[in-house]
Design a protein around this motif. Structure first.
Motif, short mmCIF file in Angstrom:
data_model
loop_
_atom_site.label_atom_id
_atom_site.label_comp_id
_atom_site.label_asym_id
_atom_site.label_seq_id
_atom_site.Cartn_x
_atom_site.Cartn_y
_atom_site.Cartn_z
N THR A 63 -4.58 -1.05 -3.24
CA THR A 63 -5.38 0.31 -2.49
C THR A 63 -5.98 -0.64 -1.39
O THR A 63 -6.49 -1.71 -1.55
CB THR A 63 -6.43 0.80 -3.52
OG1 THR A 63 -5.63 1.32 -4.68
CG2 THR A 63 -7.12 1.63 -2.70
N THR A 64 -6.07 0.11 -0.28
CA THR A 64 -6.69 -0.56 1.02
C THR A 64 -8.00 0.11 1.24
O THR A 64 -7.96 1.53 1.30
CB THR A 64 -5.78 -0.72 2.32
OG1 THR A 64 -5.47 0.77 2.38
CG2 THR A 64 -4.57 -1.53 2.00
N LEU A 65 -9.02 -0.38 1.34
CA LEU A 65 -10.30 0.14 1.48
C LEU A 65 -10.89 -0.20 2.92
O LEU A 65 -10.77 -1.45 3.31
CB LEU A 65 -11.26 -0.28 0.45
CG LEU A 65 -10.75 -0.43 -0.92
CD1 LEU A 65 -11.82 -1.10 -1.99
CD2 LEU A 65 -10.79 1.17 -1.39
N ALA B 200 -3.86 -1.46 -7.23
CA ALA B 200 -4.17 0.04 -7.71
C ALA B 200 -3.39 0.53 -8.93
O ALA B 200 -3.60 1.12 -9.78
CB ALA B 200 -3.14 0.74 -6.62
N GLY C 51 2.09 2.00 -3.33
CA GLY C 51 1.36 2.33 -4.35
C GLY C 51 0.72 1.16 -5.48
O GLY C 51 0.02 1.54 -6.12
N ALA D 290 0.97 -1.26 -0.03
CA ALA D 290 0.00 -0.01 -0.19
C ALA D 290 0.74 1.03 0.10
O ALA D 290 0.90 2.26 -0.78
CB ALA D 290 -1.01 0.02 1.01
#
Length: 146
Positions: free
Chosen positions: A57-59, A69, A54, A51
Motif C-alpha cells: 500500500t502506498t500512502l 498490504a 496489491g 502497488a
C-alpha cells in the motif's frame, strides 16, 4: 538461470517492509534504497508494480510511505517471480515461437523444461514469511534496530 535486478529488488523491497515493526512509520523508497545501496529510480518502478499487484500500500502525503498490504505468509515467491520476470525461457527453443532443427528428438528441451519446473516448484513452496525469519537479524542488518 539468472533473475533480473527487477525481481531481486522486488524481493528485497518486500523483505524490508516485512521486517519493519508494525508500529513504525511507513517506509520511504529512500529508506529502502539506502539500506540496500540501490537506485531510487529503479526502486520506484518496483514499488509501482508492487502497488498495482496489491502487495503493498502506498500512502501519500507528509506522513506517507509504503507498507505491506498482505501478510508475509500470503506472498508466494513463485507467484512473485512469475509476475516480475518477463521471460522465463531458458533457451530460445523453449519460447512459444522458438524453432529447433532437432525438434521432437531433442532431449535438451525436455531437460530444461524439467529444470525450470523444479526451480519454480521450490519457489512455489516459499513465502515471504519464510525469508524473513528471524526478523531481528534482518532488522539489524538493514539498520532498522532490534
Amino acid at each position: 538461470m539468472r533473475l533480473t535486478s527487477f525481481s531481486d529488488y522486488t524481493l528485497r523491497t518486500l523483505m524490508f517492509l516485512a521486517v519493519r515493526p508494525e508500529s513504525a512509520a511507513p517506509a520511504r523508497i529512500a529508506d529502502i534504497a539506502t539500506a540496500y545501496g540501490i537506485s531510487e529510480t529503479h526502486l520506484t518502478k518496483v514499488v509501482n508494480q508492487l502497488a498495482q499487484a496489491g502487495d503493498i500500500t502506498t500512502l501519500r502525503g507528509r506522513n506517507g510511505g509504503l507498507r505491506l498490504a498482505r501478510q508475509p505468509a500470503e506472498l508466494n515467491l513463485g507467484a512473485i517471480i512469475r509476475r516480475t520476470e518477463p521471460d522465463l525461457v531458458l533457451v530460445e527453443c523453449l519460447s512459444p515461437d522458438g524453432a529447433c532443427c532437432l525438434g521432437p528428438a531433442c532431449r535438451l528441451r525436455h531437460a530444461l523444461q524439467q529444470a525450470l519446473a523444479a526451480f519454480m516448484a521450490v519457489l512455489d513452496g516459499i513465502t515471504l514469511a519464510d525469508l524473513i525469519a528471524p526478523r531481528r537479524d534482518l532488522r539489524l542488518l538493514l539498520g532498522l534496530g532490534a
